[in-house]
Design an enzyme around this catalytic site. Structure first.
Site, PDB file in Angstrom:
ATOM      1  N   SER A 155       0.833  -1.217   0.000  1.00 45.20           N
ATOM      2  CA  SER A 155       0.000   0.000   0.000  1.00 45.20           C
ATOM      3  C   SER A 155       0.860   1.257   0.000  1.00 45.20           C
ATOM      4  O   SER A 155       0.416   2.334  -0.407  1.00 45.20           O
ATOM      5  CB  SER A 155      -0.897   0.044   1.240  1.00 45.20           C
ATOM      6  OG  SER A 155      -1.861  -0.941   1.165  1.00 45.20           O
TER       7      SER A 155
ATOM      8  N   ALA B 297      -2.767  -0.064   9.767  1.00 41.72           N
ATOM      9  CA  ALA B 297      -1.989  -1.310   9.853  1.00 41.72           C
ATOM     10  C   ALA B 297      -1.938  -2.020   8.494  1.00 41.72           C
ATOM     11  O   ALA B 297      -2.907  -1.991   7.749  1.00 41.72           O
ATOM     12  CB  ALA B 297      -2.631  -2.230  10.899  1.00 41.72           C
ATOM     13  N   PRO B 298      -0.805  -2.642   8.165  1.00 39.36           N
ATOM     14  CA  PRO B 298       0.417  -2.804   8.970  1.00 39.36           C
ATOM     15  C   PRO B 298       1.367  -1.609   8.965  1.00 39.36           C
ATOM     16  O   PRO B 298       2.364  -1.623   9.675  1.00 39.36           O
ATOM     17  CB  PRO B 298       1.084  -4.016   8.329  1.00 39.36           C
ATOM     18  CG  PRO B 298       0.643  -3.979   6.900  1.00 39.36           C
ATOM     19  CD  PRO B 298      -0.748  -3.417   6.909  1.00 39.36           C
TER      20      PRO B 298
ATOM     21  N   GLY C 115       2.210   0.789   5.909  1.00 35.19           N
ATOM     22  CA  GLY C 115       2.854   1.323   4.696  1.00 35.19           C
ATOM     23  C   GLY C 115       2.698   2.831   4.566  1.00 35.19           C
ATOM     24  O   GLY C 115       3.652   3.552   4.270  1.00 35.19           O
TER      25      GLY C 115
ATOM     26  N   ASP D 256      -5.820   2.086  14.269  1.00 34.73           N
ATOM     27  CA  ASP D 256      -6.198   0.774  13.720  1.00 34.73           C
ATOM     28  C   ASP D 256      -6.225  -0.232  14.857  1.00 34.73           C
ATOM     29  O   ASP D 256      -5.349  -0.200  15.740  1.00 34.73           O
ATOM     30  CB  ASP D 256      -5.181   0.321  12.649  1.00 34.73           C
ATOM     31  CG  ASP D 256      -5.753  -0.718  11.687  1.00 34.73           C
ATOM     32  OD1 ASP D 256      -6.322  -1.721  12.159  1.00 34.73           O
ATOM     33  OD2 ASP D 256      -5.634  -0.520  10.467  1.00 34.73           O
TER      34      ASP D 256
ATOM     35  N   ASP E 108      -7.239   4.720   4.765  1.00 37.97           N
ATOM     36  CA  ASP E 108      -7.205   3.576   3.830  1.00 37.97           C
ATOM     37  C   ASP E 108      -7.952   2.401   4.467  1.00 37.97           C
ATOM     38  O   ASP E 108      -7.434   1.301   4.539  1.00 37.97           O
ATOM     39  CB  ASP E 108      -5.724   3.224   3.564  1.00 37.97           C
ATOM     40  CG  ASP E 108      -5.553   2.173   2.467  1.00 37.97           C
ATOM     41  OD1 ASP E 108      -6.466   2.005   1.652  1.00 37.97           O
ATOM     42  OD2 ASP E 108      -4.484   1.528   2.437  1.00 37.97           O
TER      43      ASP E 108
ATOM     44  N   LYS F 101     -12.872   2.424  -1.142  1.00 38.76           N
ATOM     45  CA  LYS F 101     -12.970   1.072  -1.709  1.00 38.76           C
ATOM     46  C   LYS F 101     -14.234   0.966  -2.557  1.00 38.76           C
ATOM     47  O   LYS F 101     -15.286   1.523  -2.201  1.00 38.76           O
ATOM     48  CB  LYS F 101     -13.020   0.012  -0.592  1.00 38.76           C
ATOM     49  CG  LYS F 101     -11.925   0.148   0.458  1.00 38.76           C
ATOM     50  CD  LYS F 101     -10.545  -0.109  -0.088  1.00 38.76           C
ATOM     51  CE  LYS F 101      -9.489   0.217   0.966  1.00 38.76           C
ATOM     52  NZ  LYS F 101      -8.125   0.270   0.462  1.00 38.76           N
TER      53      LYS F 101
END
Ligand SMILES: C[S@@+](CC[C@H](N)C(=O)[O-])C[C@H]1O[C@@H](n2cnc3c(N)ncnc32)[C@H](O)[C@@H]1O
Length: 357
Positions: free
Chosen positions: A197, A224-225, A227, A243, A279, A308
């Protein structure tokens, strides 16, 4: 020239498309819906991510469009065997007929065969330029590599090789929907980034022509994680990552990272921040609610928010987001499907005018 395109016609002539648009192959129907909504007459699409349409003007850029060829020509694979000097003269006619600087954008459509086609595309373009040079030698002197053509009136000849043949178009640089060849913003991965990402936010910074700087503050919702957080941290920003999932960052880079296990949808900052990054895997309607709260609250001065897409009916799902964003004043806002986006689009926003928090 085959019946698929025309080199000289203004707009559509005789049923030939006035435009060919490139997009992610799985998003052709979304782009077609978007174009239709804008008054275009869509004439076709290929499984390789090309949508043809007739438009009377040059609107957009469209969310799902990666690149466009205006008044395109099409040569089928059969017609290209062999490439002829007549074809070269027709495609390069605007360059041959002017004294302007020019360049080529040589790329393939987003077909799965792209890696195999790209050397062939380069070969065809080079052969055509060699042939055209016999008609006017100075075209070589006026040629600039793509990244070195800066003049707005400089001409860009696009060579886009698809499974079925070659699409071409010649457009002044200043009129291009996207000045990067094929709209391919391929970013370099950083091995310390914990997810792919990372490429999306780096592309967003390039497209926004602004990136975070030292000491700026960022809220990263759905971090998370890590990026996106990493992209801010490597630029010495202060990052709050929100997150419930674990962040996979460690070492020196985490010195200015705060991880909150909280709900990013309802999260509200104590004070305005420089950057909102979001995101989260949430439906577009929920993303719209989040955008409303953050814009209405004036809680950030820059934003990168990934929205999304649902499995189907993407355009009706995205349209309310665009309508809301279009009504906002004092911001420079773009919504695009990034090269590194998958089933998602990205809102990129920069507040204009008063810069200080
Ligand atoms: C696509 S991943 C984010 C990847 C991240 N941008 C990166 O660069 O590594 C989506 C994340 O959103 C988080 N998420 C989904 N809904 C959330 C919510 N309501 N609040 C906070 N995080 C959420 C998930 O836990 C997941 O880690």
């Amino acid at each position: 020239m085959s019946a698929k395109g025309t080199m000289t016609g203004k707009g559509a002539t005789g049923g030939k498309p006035s435009h060919a648009f490139l997009c992610r192959p799985e998003c052709c129907s979304d782009l077609a819906d978007e174009l239709t909504d804008a008054g275009a007459r869509v004439t076709g699409s290929t499984p390789t991510g090309i949508v043809t349409a007739n438009l009377d003007a040059e609107p957009g850029p469209f969310v799902f469009e990666r690149q466009r060829l205006s008044r395109p020509s099409f040569l089928s694979n059969c017609e290209l065997q062999p490439v002829t000097s007549e074809q070269a003269a027709a495609i390069l006619e605007p360059v041959l007929a002017s004294d302007l600087l020019w360049t080529t954008h040589v790329y393939t459509s987003p077909t799965p065969r792209a890696p195999r086609l790209s050397a062939r595309a380069e070969g065809i373009a080079a052969a055509m330029i060699r042939m055209a040079r016999k008609q006017r030698r100075d075209i070589e002197k006026r040629f600039r590599p793509p990244q070195r053509l800066r003049r707005e009136d400089g001409l860009v000849v696009q060579f886009c090789l698809d499974d079925d043949g070659l699409w071409t178009a010649c457009t002044p640089l200043g009129d291009m929907a996207c000045q990067v060849p094929g709209g391919i913003f391929r970013m370099k991965f950083d091995d310390l980034a914990p997810s792919r990402s990372y490429l999306k936010i780096e592309e967003a910074f390039v497209r926004m022509t602004c990136e975070p700087v030292e000491r700026e503050t960022a809220i990263d919702l759905g971090a998370a994680p890590g990026g996106w957080s990493y992209a801010f941290l490597k630029r010495d920003c202060r990052v709050t990552a929100v997150d419930h999932g674990p962040m996979k960052l460690d070492g020196e880079v985490t010195a200015h990272l705060t991880h909150l296990m909280a709900n990013g949808i309802t999260y509200q900052p104590d004070k305005p921040v420089d950057w909102l990054a979001a995101d989260m895997l949430i439906p577009p309607g929920v993303a719209l609610g989040l955008l409303r709260r953050w814009f209405d609250g004036n809680w950030m001065r820059r934003a990168v928010v990934n929205v999304k897409l649902p499995q189907q009916q993407c355009w009706p799902a995205i349209k309310p987001v665009l309508i809301f964003l279009r009504g906002i004043r004092g911001w420079n806002i773009h919504v695009r499907q990034l090269y590194h986006d998958r089933r998602e689009v990205t809102v990129m926003a920069v507040r204009t005018g008063q810069e200080a928090l």
